[in-house]
Design a protein around this motif. Structure first.
Motif, PDB file in Angstrom:
ATOM      1  N   GLY A 112       0.867  -1.189   0.000  1.00  0.00           N
ATOM      2  CA  GLY A 112       0.000   0.000   0.000  1.00  0.00           C
ATOM      3  C   GLY A 112       0.892   1.223   0.000  1.00  0.00           C
ATOM      4  O   GLY A 112       1.942   1.219   0.642  1.00  0.00           O
ATOM      5  N   ASP A 113       0.475   2.279  -0.721  1.00  0.00           N
ATOM      6  CA  ASP A 113       1.370   3.419  -0.960  1.00  0.00           C
ATOM      7  C   ASP A 113       1.338   4.467   0.129  1.00  0.00           C
ATOM      8  O   ASP A 113       2.231   5.295   0.226  1.00  0.00           O
ATOM      9  CB  ASP A 113       0.956   4.151  -2.258  1.00  0.00           C
ATOM     10  N   VAL A 114       0.246   4.511   0.910  1.00  0.00           N
ATOM     11  CA  VAL A 114       0.019   5.672   1.780  1.00  0.00           C
ATOM     12  C   VAL A 114       0.038   5.264   3.249  1.00  0.00           C
ATOM     13  O   VAL A 114      -0.499   4.215   3.618  1.00  0.00           O
ATOM     14  CB  VAL A 114      -1.358   6.313   1.461  1.00  0.00           C
ATOM     15  N   ILE A 115       0.661   6.113   4.077  1.00  0.00           N
ATOM     16  CA  ILE A 115       0.602   5.925   5.531  1.00  0.00           C
ATOM     17  C   ILE A 115      -0.141   7.138   6.103  1.00  0.00           C
ATOM     18  O   ILE A 115       0.247   8.286   5.843  1.00  0.00           O
ATOM     19  CB  ILE A 115       2.018   5.856   6.152  1.00  0.00           C
ATOM     20  N   LEU A 116      -1.187   6.881   6.860  1.00  0.00           N
ATOM     21  CA  LEU A 116      -1.977   7.950   7.484  1.00  0.00           C
ATOM     22  C   LEU A 116      -1.366   8.254   8.844  1.00  0.00           C
ATOM     23  O   LEU A 116      -1.250   7.361   9.693  1.00  0.00           O
ATOM     24  CB  LEU A 116      -3.434   7.511   7.650  1.00  0.00           C
ATOM     25  N   VAL A 117      -0.958   9.517   9.017  1.00  0.00           N
ATOM     26  CA  VAL A 117      -0.168   9.901  10.186  1.00  0.00           C
ATOM     27  C   VAL A 117      -0.829  11.096  10.867  1.00  0.00           C
ATOM     28  O   VAL A 117      -1.146  12.077  10.201  1.00  0.00           O
ATOM     29  CB  VAL A 117       1.268  10.271   9.729  1.00  0.00           C
ATOM     30  N   PRO A 118      -1.014  11.039  12.188  1.00  0.00           N
ATOM     31  CA  PRO A 118      -1.579  12.213  12.860  1.00  0.00           C
ATOM     32  C   PRO A 118      -0.612  13.393  12.807  1.00  0.00           C
ATOM     33  O   PRO A 118       0.588  13.214  12.633  1.00  0.00           O
ATOM     34  CB  PRO A 118      -1.799  11.749  14.309  1.00  0.00           C
ATOM     35  N   ARG A 127       8.710   9.177   9.573  1.00  0.00           N
ATOM     36  CA  ARG A 127      10.047   8.774   9.106  1.00  0.00           C
ATOM     37  C   ARG A 127      10.052   7.331   8.621  1.00  0.00           C
ATOM     38  O   ARG A 127      10.683   7.001   7.624  1.00  0.00           O
ATOM     39  CB  ARG A 127      11.060   8.991  10.206  1.00  0.00           C
ATOM     40  N   GLY A 128       9.322   6.472   9.325  1.00  0.00           N
ATOM     41  CA  GLY A 128       9.222   5.078   8.885  1.00  0.00           C
ATOM     42  C   GLY A 128       8.577   4.993   7.517  1.00  0.00           C
ATOM     43  O   GLY A 128       8.990   4.197   6.655  1.00  0.00           O
ATOM     44  N   ALA A 129       7.568   5.827   7.288  1.00  0.00           N
ATOM     45  CA  ALA A 129       6.873   5.841   5.993  1.00  0.00           C
ATOM     46  C   ALA A 129       7.829   6.278   4.892  1.00  0.00           C
ATOM     47  O   ALA A 129       7.923   5.633   3.832  1.00  0.00           O
ATOM     48  CB  ALA A 129       5.676   6.792   6.062  1.00  0.00           C
ATOM     49  N   LEU A 130       8.564   7.362   5.148  1.00  0.00           N
ATOM     50  CA  LEU A 130       9.424   7.910   4.092  1.00  0.00           C
ATOM     51  C   LEU A 130      10.566   6.950   3.756  1.00  0.00           C
ATOM     52  O   LEU A 130      10.876   6.733   2.583  1.00  0.00           O
ATOM     53  CB  LEU A 130       9.970   9.276   4.522  1.00  0.00           C
ATOM     54  N   PHE A 131      11.184   6.354   4.781  1.00  0.00           N
ATOM     55  CA  PHE A 131      12.278   5.415   4.496  1.00  0.00           C
ATOM     56  C   PHE A 131      11.778   4.162   3.771  1.00  0.00           C
ATOM     57  O   PHE A 131      12.537   3.500   3.086  1.00  0.00           O
ATOM     58  CB  PHE A 131      13.036   5.041   5.772  1.00  0.00           C
ATOM     59  N   ALA A 132      10.484   3.857   3.944  1.00  0.00           N
ATOM     60  CA  ALA A 132       9.919   2.708   3.227  1.00  0.00           C
ATOM     61  C   ALA A 132       9.427   3.119   1.837  1.00  0.00           C
ATOM     62  O   ALA A 132       8.858   2.302   1.120  1.00  0.00           O
ATOM     63  CB  ALA A 132       8.770   2.099   4.039  1.00  0.00           C
ATOM     64  N   GLY A 133       9.656   4.379   1.472  1.00  0.00           N
ATOM     65  CA  GLY A 133       9.265   4.838   0.129  1.00  0.00           C
ATOM     66  C   GLY A 133       7.773   5.074  -0.018  1.00  0.00           C
ATOM     67  O   GLY A 133       7.240   5.016  -1.135  1.00  0.00           O
ATOM     68  N   LYS A 134       7.078   5.331   1.101  1.00  0.00           N
ATOM     69  CA  LYS A 134       5.622   5.535   1.035  1.00  0.00           C
ATOM     70  C   LYS A 134       5.289   7.021   1.160  1.00  0.00           C
ATOM     71  O   LYS A 134       6.087   7.823   1.638  1.00  0.00           O
ATOM     72  CB  LYS A 134       4.935   4.769   2.167  1.00  0.00           C
ATOM     73  N   GLU A 135       4.060   7.324   0.772  1.00  0.00           N
ATOM     74  CA  GLU A 135       3.548   8.695   0.917  1.00  0.00           C
ATOM     75  C   GLU A 135       2.940   8.858   2.301  1.00  0.00           C
ATOM     76  O   GLU A 135       2.320   7.922   2.815  1.00  0.00           O
ATOM     77  CB  GLU A 135       2.369   8.915  -0.033  1.00  0.00           C
ATOM     78  N   VAL A 136       3.043  10.094   2.830  1.00  0.00           N
ATOM     79  CA  VAL A 136       2.413  10.397   4.114  1.00  0.00           C
ATOM     80  C   VAL A 136       1.166  11.231   3.859  1.00  0.00           C
ATOM     81  O   VAL A 136       1.210  12.202   3.100  1.00  0.00           O
ATOM     82  CB  VAL A 136       3.389  11.178   5.011  1.00  0.00           C
ATOM     83  N   LEU A 158      -7.913   6.162   1.063  1.00  0.00           N
ATOM     84  CA  LEU A 158      -8.160   4.934   1.831  1.00  0.00           C
ATOM     85  C   LEU A 158      -7.833   3.693   0.995  1.00  0.00           C
ATOM     86  O   LEU A 158      -7.275   2.719   1.493  1.00  0.00           O
ATOM     87  CB  LEU A 158      -9.628   4.879   2.285  1.00  0.00           C
ATOM     88  N   ALA A 159      -8.163   3.776  -0.287  1.00  0.00           N
ATOM     89  CA  ALA A 159      -7.946   2.615  -1.169  1.00  0.00           C
ATOM     90  C   ALA A 159      -6.458   2.304  -1.329  1.00  0.00           C
ATOM     91  O   ALA A 159      -6.091   1.168  -1.612  1.00  0.00           O
ATOM     92  CB  ALA A 159      -8.570   2.894  -2.540  1.00  0.00           C
ATOM     93  N   ARG A 160      -5.587   3.320  -1.126  1.00  0.00           N
ATOM     94  CA  ARG A 160      -4.139   3.117  -1.321  1.00  0.00           C
ATOM     95  C   ARG A 160      -3.385   3.017  -0.001  1.00  0.00           C
ATOM     96  O   ARG A 160      -2.159   3.004   0.038  1.00  0.00           O
ATOM     97  CB  ARG A 160      -3.570   4.281  -2.152  1.00  0.00           C
ATOM     98  N   THR A 161      -4.125   2.952   1.105  1.00  0.00           N
ATOM     99  CA  THR A 161      -3.487   3.037   2.431  1.00  0.00           C
ATOM    100  C   THR A 161      -2.926   1.690   2.895  1.00  0.00           C
ATOM    101  O   THR A 161      -3.555   0.642   2.714  1.00  0.00           O
ATOM    102  CB  THR A 161      -4.509   3.590   3.450  1.00  0.00           C
ATOM    103  N   ALA A 162      -1.732   1.769   3.522  1.00  0.00           N
ATOM    104  CA  ALA A 162      -1.124   0.582   4.149  1.00  0.00           C
ATOM    105  C   ALA A 162      -1.364   0.582   5.660  1.00  0.00           C
ATOM    106  O   ALA A 162      -1.601  -0.469   6.263  1.00  0.00           O
ATOM    107  CB  ALA A 162       0.377   0.563   3.870  1.00  0.00           C
ATOM    108  N   ILE A 163      -1.257   1.777   6.279  1.00  0.00           N
ATOM    109  CA  ILE A 163      -1.343   1.871   7.753  1.00  0.00           C
ATOM    110  C   ILE A 163      -2.074   3.150   8.149  1.00  0.00           C
ATOM    111  O   ILE A 163      -1.820   4.215   7.578  1.00  0.00           O
ATOM    112  CB  ILE A 163       0.076   1.960   8.398  1.00  0.00           C
ATOM    113  N   LEU A 164      -2.939   3.034   9.133  1.00  0.00           N
ATOM    114  CA  LEU A 164      -3.477   4.208   9.838  1.00  0.00           C
ATOM    115  C   LEU A 164      -2.842   4.217  11.229  1.00  0.00           C
ATOM    116  O   LEU A 164      -3.062   3.289  12.016  1.00  0.00           O
ATOM    117  CB  LEU A 164      -5.006   4.094   9.953  1.00  0.00           C
ATOM    118  N   TRP A 165      -2.034   5.251  11.506  1.00  0.00           N
ATOM    119  CA  TRP A 165      -1.422   5.366  12.835  1.00  0.00           C
ATOM    120  C   TRP A 165      -2.328   6.152  13.768  1.00  0.00           C
ATOM    121  O   TRP A 165      -2.810   7.228  13.421  1.00  0.00           O
ATOM    122  CB  TRP A 165      -0.060   6.076  12.764  1.00  0.00           C
TER     123      TRP A 165
END
Ligand code: PLP
Length: 371
Positions: A112-118, A127-136, A158-165
């Motif tokens: 999944g391309d996107v990490i949802l971050v508060p 930082r974990g998202a960026l080093f994994a090459g994902k979008e925030v 939502l369709a492209r999300t890997a993680i909701l933090w």
């Protein structure tokens, strides 16, 4: 050499900048009372230190990534007592080397391309998202409740999300979350097949009702909870935490983590099992942070500073500071973190971590009111 563009493009970790400023003040002979960094500085209870020493073995072998059964069972039993949930230590729990590495690495494990971050937030999700090459994709946390608006996340994101933090009790705002937010977030995670990752590092530092956990949702599919002994048991130097939740994710972590080499040493795991088994010391730790809050409250009020956040964590999220106050206090030796270190949404706030000793908090209270 060619550095990773993510590393090359990264601003100095904000706390490195703060450390440099503190260094300058200290060099000028001012006594520093450091409320800037959320690192507990209370003594680790003696029975935990003794458990670690007793676990030292003349033969030092590599620890396994899945961790000792006795620790996994101690964590499952603790979660059962604390949150009323039934966890299987074999399938639903994995020990981690503190929780920071596990928080950072999760983005590597999931598609999944996107990490949802508060926003504002503990910087490691981004930082974990960026080093994994994902979008925030940022989820603003605003006063008065500092909860994300899940309905405002666009469907295509939502369709492209890997993680909701999610992180409650929250660093930096001290807010807590109602259980129905975890229910709604986990339903969204299942619907769009991403992981709800709930960082609960501060779950045991509270002054009102005990905060709930994402482990309490009716269906833990696609749910992962991160916790640690760093705050609860004043053990930041031991590096011991866990991930618990969906057995499929735990199985994936058991496959992924041997590649990285982040299994905690077994003597630390045995000390951790002892720590999860005791609540008396945690009660004492809460009492201490409560005393620090009470020692500082009148002085902060006298300086026009109000705590805008909730009734948990050892942070105060202070509003009402006149411009330049953080710098002026720094020159007096009182170190607070500017809210924008946690992202632009934190601008205008100051974060105060109640980690100096009670005596130092009392001294800071005197300095704040100009005694
Ligand atoms: C919100 C939050 N999550 C996780 C951590 C990581 O703690 P540790 O790696 O010591 O378990 C911290 C530490 O400051 C934190 O503030």
């Amino acid at each position: 050499m060619k550095l990773s563009p993510v590393l090359a493009g990264m601003r100095t970790y904000p706390f490195v900048r703060l450390a440099e400023a503190v260094e300058r003040v200290s060099a000028s002979g001012v006594e520093v009372i450091h409320f800037g960094i959320g690192e507990p500085r209370e003594e680790t209870p003696e029975f935990i230190r003794e458990a670690l020493v007793a676990a030292l073995d003349p033969l030092s072998t590599y620890p396994s990534a899945e961790g000792l059964p006795e620790l996994r069972d101690a964590i499952a039993a603790w979660a059962g007592r604390r949150f009323g949930v039934a966890l299987d230590g074999d399938r639903e729990v994995i020990p981690t080397f503190g929780s920071k590495e596990a928080v950072f690495l999760l983005a590597q494990v999931l598609d999944g391309d996107v990490i949802l971050v508060p926003q504002p937030a503990y910087p490691v999700y981004e930082r974990g998202a960026l080093f994994a090459g994902k979008e925030v994709f940022e989820l603003p946390l605003e006063a008065p409740d500092f909860l994300p608006d899940l309905d405002a996340i666009p469907e295509d994101v939502l369709a492209r999300t890997a993680i909701l933090w999610m992180n409650y009790p929250n660093n930096p705002t001290a807010a807590t979350a109602p259980l129905d937010l975890y229910e709604r977030a986990s339903a969204l995670a299942r619907e769009h097949d991403f992981v709800l990752a709930s960082d609960e590092a501060y779950s045991e530092i509270y002054f009102g009702d005990p905060p709930g956990s994402a482990l309490q949702v009716a269906d833990r599919t696609n749910v992962a909870v991160f916790n640690t002994l760093s705050k609860r048991s004043s053990m930041p130097g031991y590096r011991t935490g866990f991930v618990a939740g969906d057995p499929d994710l735990i199985a994936a972590l058991k496959r992924y983590r041997p590649n990285v080499g982040v299994a905690p040493p077994e003597f630390v795991q045995r000390a951790a099992a002892a720590a999860w088994g005791d609540e008396a010391h945690v009660d004492a730790v809460r009492g201490l942070y409560r005393a620090k809050r009470e020692a500082l409250a009148p002085a902060l009020a006298a300086r026009g500073l109000r705590h805008a956040g909730g009734d948990a964590t050892f942070f105060l999220w202070l509003e009402g500071a006149e411009p330049g106050l953080q710098e002026a206090l720094l020159q007096q030796g009182i170190v607070l973190t500017p809210g924008d270190y946690f992202g632009p949404a934190g601008a205008g706030y100051l974060r105060m971590a109640l980690v100096p000793t009670l005596g130092q908090c009392e001294r800071a209270a005197e300095l704040l009111v100009g005694v």
